[in-house]
Write a protein that holds these residues in place. Structure first.
Motif, short mmCIF file in Angstrom:
data_model
loop_
_atom_site.label_atom_id
_atom_site.label_comp_id
_atom_site.label_asym_id
_atom_site.label_seq_id
_atom_site.Cartn_x
_atom_site.Cartn_y
_atom_site.Cartn_z
N ALA A 159 0.79 -1.32 -0.05
CA ALA A 159 0.04 0.00 0.04
C ALA A 159 0.71 1.28 -0.04
N THR A 160 0.48 2.34 -0.58
CA THR A 160 0.85 3.67 -0.22
C THR A 160 -0.13 4.43 -0.10
N ALA A 161 0.24 5.82 0.38
CA ALA A 161 -0.81 6.99 0.56
C ALA A 161 0.08 8.23 0.47
N ASP A 181 2.55 -5.55 -6.70
CA ASP A 181 1.64 -4.62 -7.17
C ASP A 181 1.15 -3.46 -6.11
N THR A 182 0.30 -2.22 -6.18
CA THR A 182 0.17 -1.34 -5.30
C THR A 182 -1.29 -1.07 -5.12
N VAL A 183 -1.82 -0.99 -4.02
CA VAL A 183 -3.09 -0.36 -3.60
C VAL A 183 -2.87 1.00 -3.04
N ASN A 184 -3.51 2.18 -3.68
CA ASN A 184 -3.42 3.44 -3.30
C ASN A 184 -4.49 3.66 -2.31
N SER A 191 -3.81 6.96 6.02
CA SER A 191 -2.68 6.15 5.87
C SER A 191 -2.51 5.17 7.20
N TRP A 192 -3.37 5.60 8.36
CA TRP A 192 -3.25 4.85 9.53
C TRP A 192 -3.82 3.24 9.09
N ARG A 193 -4.79 3.18 8.07
CA ARG A 193 -5.19 1.90 7.72
C ARG A 193 -4.15 1.04 7.66
N VAL A 194 -2.97 1.24 7.44
CA VAL A 194 -1.90 0.04 7.00
C VAL A 194 -0.81 0.05 8.13
N GLU A 195 -1.09 0.96 9.11
CA GLU A 195 -0.06 1.27 10.14
C GLU A 195 -0.02 -0.23 11.32
N ARG A 196 0.76 -0.22 11.99
CA ARG A 196 1.19 -1.30 12.70
C ARG A 196 -0.09 -1.74 13.33
N ASP A 197 -0.23 -3.25 13.66
CA ASP A 197 -1.26 -4.06 14.39
C ASP A 197 -2.58 -3.83 13.44
N ARG A 198 -2.64 -3.28 12.33
CA ARG A 198 -3.99 -3.31 11.72
C ARG A 198 -4.06 -4.62 10.61
N PRO A 199 -4.91 -5.06 10.22
CA PRO A 199 -5.06 -6.30 9.61
C PRO A 199 -4.15 -6.46 8.18
N ALA A 200 -3.68 -5.23 7.55
CA ALA A 200 -2.94 -5.29 6.43
C ALA A 200 -1.45 -5.43 6.79
N TYR A 201 -1.12 -5.30 8.30
CA TYR A 201 0.24 -5.34 8.49
C TYR A 201 1.08 -6.37 8.40
N LEU A 210 -5.42 -7.03 0.03
CA LEU A 210 -5.03 -5.93 0.77
C LEU A 210 -6.05 -4.81 0.98
N ARG A 211 -6.90 -4.73 -0.02
CA ARG A 211 -8.09 -3.73 0.01
C ARG A 211 -9.08 -4.10 0.89
N ASP A 212 -9.30 -5.64 1.13
CA ASP A 212 -10.11 -5.99 2.23
C ASP A 212 -9.82 -5.67 3.40
N ASN A 213 -8.17 -6.05 3.62
CA ASN A 213 -7.67 -5.57 4.86
C ASN A 213 -7.80 -4.15 5.33
N LEU A 214 -7.46 -3.49 4.40
CA LEU A 214 -7.45 -2.10 4.53
C LEU A 214 -8.92 -1.64 5.06
N ALA A 215 -10.10 -2.03 4.50
CA ALA A 215 -11.42 -1.71 4.77
C ALA A 215 -11.59 -2.36 6.26
N LYS A 216 -11.00 -3.32 6.61
CA LYS A 216 -11.48 -3.81 8.05
C LYS A 216 -10.77 -3.18 8.99
#
Length: 221
Positions: A159-161, A181-184, A191-201, A210-216
């Motif tokens: 991911a990027t932001a 691949d990249t998910v923007n 960008s907190w959606r991909v920070e530590r301890d989140r589902p995408a980490y 990755l999109r699903d995990n960002l949404a969760k």
């Protein structure tokens, strides 16, 4: 689509030579980039790494690496982000790998309370630069081993932001060259959606996963 990234951007200034910085340097040199790398202890302490990297790499101070890079990768402990030299990064894209480890960095209430993001803090410190999140949710060892060619089924995604389209585009280009691949996510405020301890980490995931995990992800933990 209009491309905003100049093909002449071939020198990367890397500020921080720990696990992530060293691995980004290894892959970048392999891909034909020139690398100027720095750490907090001085260029002479990087002699072994630079020898390993070869003629496309040299060690420098943080300010020199920032000045030499067509763009930069900042990969220092979050507690030290205010030590990053702002003036030589003026107008440049800065890829931020930072994560918040309160055990190392001390408590930062704005992060604990969900009022800020790690990359947003760096953007505030570098107001004339264009900060983009990158390489923060992958183990360092995987940077040089998990990449696959574009179009590979189940290709790993990162991911990027950024608040700047050209910065997100540069990260997307670099990720593709590295084999991902990249998910923007969108702006830095998300960008907190991909920070530590989140589902995408730090898990291996393709773009859809990755999109699903960002949404969760939840804002605070």
């Amino acid at each position: 689509m209009q491309h905003l990234v100049e093909p002449s951007m071939t020198t990367i200034g890397i500020i921080g030579a720990g696990h992530i910085g060293s691995q980004v340097a290894r892959k970048a040199v392999e891909l034909g980039y020139d690398v100027v790398i720095s750490n907090s202890r001085g260029p002479e302490t990087l002699a072994e790494l630079v020898t390993e990297l070869g003629p496309r790499a040299r060690a420098a101070t943080a300010a020199e690496a920032a000045a030499a890079g067509d763009f930069a990768v900042v990969t220092v402990p979050l507690k030290n982000y205010q030590d990053i030299p702002a003036e030589p990064l003026e107008g440049k894209i800065v890829i931020d790998t930072n994560n918040y480890y309160w055990e190392r960095d001390g408590r930062i209430p704005a992060l604990d309370n969900g009022e800020a993001t790690t990359s947003g803090l760096l953007q505030k410190h570098l107001p004339t630069s264009k900060v983009a999140k990158g390489f923060n949710h992958i183990f360092a060892k995987d940077i040089t081993t998990d990449g696959t060619p574009a179009g590979t089924p189940n290709r790993r995604a990162l991911a990027t932001a950024s608040d700047f389209p050209e910065a997100a585009e540069l990260v997307t280009k670099l990720f593709d060259e590295f084999g991902f691949d990249t998910v923007n996510i969108g702006p830095l405020e998300d960008s907190w959606r991909v920070e530590r301890d989140r589902p995408a980490y730090v898990i291996r995931q393709n773009a859809d996963e990755l999109r699903d995990n960002l949404a969760k992800a939840t804002r605070t933990i």
